[in-house]
Scaffold this active site. Structure first.
Site, PDB file in Angstrom:
ATOM      1  N   ALA A  37       0.804  -1.387   0.035  1.00 45.39           N
ATOM      2  CA  ALA A  37      -0.035  -0.074   0.035  1.00 45.39           C
ATOM      3  C   ALA A  37       0.941   1.372   0.102  1.00 45.39           C
ATOM      4  O   ALA A  37       0.839   2.121   0.904  1.00 45.39           O
ATOM      5  CB  ALA A  37      -0.931  -0.108   1.282  1.00 45.39           C
ATOM      6  N   LEU A  38       1.695   1.329  -0.987  1.00 47.00           N
ATOM      7  CA  LEU A  38       2.737   2.233  -1.035  1.00 47.00           C
ATOM      8  C   LEU A  38       2.164   3.695  -1.283  1.00 47.00           C
ATOM      9  O   LEU A  38       1.203   3.800  -1.843  1.00 47.00           O
ATOM     10  CB  LEU A  38       3.942   1.978  -1.891  1.00 47.00           C
ATOM     11  CG  LEU A  38       4.582   0.634  -1.832  1.00 47.00           C
ATOM     12  CD1 LEU A  38       5.929   0.745  -2.880  1.00 47.00           C
ATOM     13  CD2 LEU A  38       5.180   0.408  -0.432  1.00 47.00           C
ATOM     14  N   HIS A  42       6.677   6.025   1.577  1.00 48.54           N
ATOM     15  CA  HIS A  42       7.598   5.042   0.971  1.00 48.54           C
ATOM     16  C   HIS A  42       8.527   5.223  -0.216  1.00 48.54           C
ATOM     17  O   HIS A  42       9.495   5.068  -0.130  1.00 48.54           O
ATOM     18  CB  HIS A  42       6.610   3.924   0.572  1.00 48.54           C
ATOM     19  CG  HIS A  42       5.691   3.144   1.608  1.00 48.54           C
ATOM     20  ND1 HIS A  42       4.534   3.434   1.898  1.00 48.54           N
ATOM     21  CD2 HIS A  42       6.193   2.418   2.787  1.00 48.54           C
ATOM     22  CE1 HIS A  42       3.966   2.562   2.734  1.00 48.54           C
ATOM     23  NE2 HIS A  42       4.920   2.273   3.290  1.00 48.54           N
ATOM     24  N   GLY A 156      11.212   4.733   8.058  1.00 50.70           N
ATOM     25  CA  GLY A 156      10.641   6.172   8.459  1.00 50.70           C
ATOM     26  C   GLY A 156      10.738   6.341   9.785  1.00 50.70           C
ATOM     27  O   GLY A 156      10.416   5.491  10.811  1.00 50.70           O
ATOM     28  N   ASP A 159       7.336   5.796  12.414  1.00 48.75           N
ATOM     29  CA  ASP A 159       7.145   4.707  13.452  1.00 48.75           C
ATOM     30  C   ASP A 159       8.270   4.713  14.175  1.00 48.75           C
ATOM     31  O   ASP A 159       9.527   3.975  14.163  1.00 48.75           O
ATOM     32  CB  ASP A 159       7.096   3.449  12.520  1.00 48.75           C
ATOM     33  CG  ASP A 159       6.071   3.498  11.699  1.00 48.75           C
ATOM     34  OD1 ASP A 159       4.965   3.222  12.247  1.00 48.75           O
ATOM     35  OD2 ASP A 159       6.135   3.228  10.555  1.00 48.75           O
ATOM     36  N   ARG A 196      -3.089   3.523   6.361  1.00 52.11           N
ATOM     37  CA  ARG A 196      -4.137   3.582   6.932  1.00 52.11           C
ATOM     38  C   ARG A 196      -5.227   4.682   6.970  1.00 52.11           C
ATOM     39  O   ARG A 196      -6.406   4.725   7.156  1.00 52.11           O
ATOM     40  CB  ARG A 196      -4.333   3.167   8.400  1.00 52.11           C
ATOM     41  CG  ARG A 196      -3.634   1.807   8.858  1.00 52.11           C
ATOM     42  CD  ARG A 196      -3.413   1.767  10.461  1.00 52.11           C
ATOM     43  NE  ARG A 196      -3.437   0.032  10.727  1.00 52.11           N
ATOM     44  CZ  ARG A 196      -2.087  -0.345  10.728  1.00 52.11           C
ATOM     45  NH1 ARG A 196      -1.110   0.271  10.907  1.00 52.11           N
ATOM     46  NH2 ARG A 196      -1.954  -1.701  11.029  1.00 52.11           N
TER      47      ARG A 196
END
Length: 351
Positions: A37-38, A42, A156, A159, A196
């Protein structure tokens, strides 16, 4: 980007195919690990990796939805799978290859009986909210590091706790790889890019902006304290009269200082942690009354070395981290800050 890749642009599904990509040229290899789900966050990781290894290096993007890091009731089945679009984004950003293995390829024979344990740091914040999450994350990261054999691995800063744990694992277990953190990428309205985000309705997204809003309010409070501190130190005659900084600040006679005496006192003494927390909390409290409402999981101002809460007089680096649910979607965000004598902010996030 005009680059000549050491390997052709290709999709590989197995470890055997992945190992066959080795060019033997001695060029550097980088890996960017994703669950698919780039988005542009990303892509920024891939572009940064390409810049670091150069046009002749190899950049491998992994796409694997890791079942070990999803707990009971979490969104494993709901997590988006968009491989065709992922390939376009990865290759446009400079990837040499995309490694998209099956669950059986990564975990032959079923879930692994031997796993990486995240330790005490993995039990805090995200670890407390999602028991076992970081053990599963570190296990798959360790496996993918072995499979991709990179010189550098890019993750990244959104997170932040994950990044800190990966760095700790690489150091503690002597992984021969440089772990590189890349600043958070944000959408135009400030929301941190996340796979999300697509789950949010327009109304939920409006409420979700409180996460970044709380972090920016904390940054603003810290910057205001730094400005007050600097003005107090520069006030003519303050040192000659033997005034302390609080007395000098009170002589400024500014409405903002008068209305926020607590923050002024903290600025004078170089203690900003409590004021930073309060500024962020005020935004989140308002969002908790919105419709749809924000349900706070945690707001924490932590030491980046171990993710324990910092004291009111903390002097040095810190991370302000937040997690909350809006509707059925759980989101996280953070900003790095610099507290204490210098009373300035570290703008590690792309806003």
């Amino acid at each position: 980007m005009n680059v000549s890749h050491a390997t052709p642009l290709t999709l590989v599904r197995t470890a055997r195919e992945l190992h066959a990509l080795d060019s033997g040229s001695g060029a550097r290899r980088a890996v960017v690990m994703t669950m698919g789900a780039l988005h542009d966050g990303h892509a920024t990781l891939v572009r940064t990796a390409r810049e670091r290894v150069g046009p002749d290096g190899t950049v491998v993007v992994t796409v694997f939805v890791n079942p070990l890091q999803f707990g009971a009731g979490e969104d494993l089945d709901r997590y988006p799978r968009t491989l065709d679009a992922d390939l376009e984004i990865a290759f446009a950003a400079g990837a040499s290859a995309v490694f998209a293995p099956s669950v059986d390829e990564v975990y032959p024979g079923g879930e692994p009986q031997v796993r990486i344990t995240a330790g005490p740091m993995g039990e805090r914040l995200e670890g407390a909210s999602r028991p076992g999450h970081f053990d599963g994350m570190l296990t798959v990261v360790a496996k993918l590091l072995h499979l991709t054999t990179p010189d550098l691995a890019f993750f990244g800063q959104k997170d932040a706790q994950q990044l800190a744990l990966i760095r700790r694992m690489a150091r503690d277990l002597n992984f021969p790889v440089e772990i590189v953190g890349v600043p958070t990428v944000r959408e135009g309205d400030g929301l941190a890019l996340s796979s999300r985000n697509r789950y949010l309705s327009s109304e939920e997204r409006r409420t979700a902006l409180a996460l970044s809003g709380a972090l920016f309010a904390a940054q603003d409070r810290l910057a205001a304290q730094a400005a007050l501190r600097a003005r107090a130190e520069a006030l003519p005659g303050a040192h000659g009269r033997g005034e302390n900084r609080a007395e000098a600040l009170s002589r400024l006679g500014e409405a903002r200082a008068a209305a926020d005496a607590h923050a002024v006192a903290q600025a004078a003494e170089g203690r900003g942690a409590d004021a930073v927390r309060a500024a962020a909390r005020a935004v989140l409290d308002d969002a908790a009354k919105a419709e749809p409402r924000l349900v706070l999981d945690y707001l924490a101002l932590v030491d980046p070395s171990d993710f324990t809460e910092v004291a009111a007089d903390h002097d040095g680096e810190a991370i302000l981290a937040v997690a909350a649910r809006v509707g059925a979607t759980r989101l996280i965000d953070n900003v790095p800050l610099l507290l204490g004598a210098t009373m300035s902010t570290t703008f590690g996030a792309t806003q």
